[in-house]
Design a protein around this motif. Structure first.
Motif, short mmCIF file in Angstrom:
data_model
loop_
_atom_site.label_atom_id
_atom_site.label_comp_id
_atom_site.label_asym_id
_atom_site.label_seq_id
_atom_site.Cartn_x
_atom_site.Cartn_y
_atom_site.Cartn_z
N THR A 33 0.83 -1.19 0.00
CA THR A 33 0.00 0.00 0.00
C THR A 33 0.88 1.25 0.00
O THR A 33 2.04 1.20 0.38
N LYS A 34 0.30 2.37 -0.44
CA LYS A 34 0.98 3.66 -0.40
C LYS A 34 0.30 4.53 0.63
O LYS A 34 -0.93 4.62 0.66
N LYS A 53 9.20 16.83 -5.13
CA LYS A 53 9.47 18.05 -4.37
C LYS A 53 10.29 17.80 -3.11
O LYS A 53 10.84 18.73 -2.54
N VAL A 54 10.31 16.55 -2.66
CA VAL A 54 11.06 16.18 -1.46
C VAL A 54 11.81 14.89 -1.76
O VAL A 54 11.28 13.99 -2.42
N ASP A 55 13.03 14.79 -1.28
CA ASP A 55 13.83 13.57 -1.46
C ASP A 55 13.34 12.49 -0.50
O ASP A 55 13.03 12.79 0.66
N PRO A 56 13.27 11.23 -0.94
CA PRO A 56 12.82 10.14 -0.05
C PRO A 56 13.63 10.02 1.25
O PRO A 56 13.11 9.53 2.25
N SER A 57 14.86 10.50 1.25
CA SER A 57 15.67 10.43 2.47
C SER A 57 15.10 11.32 3.58
O SER A 57 15.46 11.15 4.75
N GLU A 58 14.20 12.24 3.24
CA GLU A 58 13.59 13.13 4.23
C GLU A 58 12.30 12.56 4.83
O GLU A 58 11.67 13.19 5.66
N THR A 76 3.05 12.31 -0.97
CA THR A 76 2.65 13.09 -2.13
C THR A 76 3.79 13.98 -2.60
O THR A 76 4.08 14.05 -3.80
N LEU A 77 4.48 14.62 -1.66
CA LEU A 77 5.62 15.48 -2.01
C LEU A 77 6.75 14.67 -2.65
O LEU A 77 7.38 15.12 -3.61
N ILE A 78 7.00 13.48 -2.14
CA ILE A 78 8.04 12.61 -2.72
C ILE A 78 7.65 12.20 -4.14
O ILE A 78 8.46 12.27 -5.05
N ALA A 79 6.38 11.80 -4.33
CA ALA A 79 5.90 11.38 -5.65
C ALA A 79 5.99 12.53 -6.66
O ALA A 79 6.24 12.30 -7.85
#
Length: 89
Positions: free
Chosen positions: A47-48, A61-66, A55-58
């Motif tokens: 699941t997501k 706009k934001v790196d997954p490391s954050e 949403t920001l990662i997708a």
């Protein structure tokens, strides 16, 4: 419920449900509750999260490391009990 217990907002929750029948798995979720599968010794996320950070990662706009440190990491856009109807995926 909110008035009786003097709460500032209506209580909300997330949910995941899974039915396994006749060799098939059917699931639904709302919010950031997660469903995982175990396959050949690996844990696979099925699941997501319905969260602001995902949403920001997708959107790039934001790196997954954050994911675990971003100020919006605990904000959900979808859950049960909110004023708007939930989107069950």
């Amino acid at each position: 419920y909110r008035t009786i217990n003097n709460l500032p907002e209506t209580p909300r929750t997330t949910i995941v449900a899974c039915l396994i029948q006749n060799g098939y798995a059917y699931w639904a979720h709302c919010g950031d509750s997660r469903l995982y599968w175990m396959r050949q010794g690996q844990i696979l996320l099925r699941t997501k999260d319905h969260s602001r950070i995902e949403t920001l990662i997708a959107q790039g706009k934001v790196d997954p490391s954050e994911r675990h440190t971003h100020p919006d990491r605990n904000k959900l856009f979808n859950c049960l009990g909110a004023p708007n109807s939930p989107i069950v995926e």
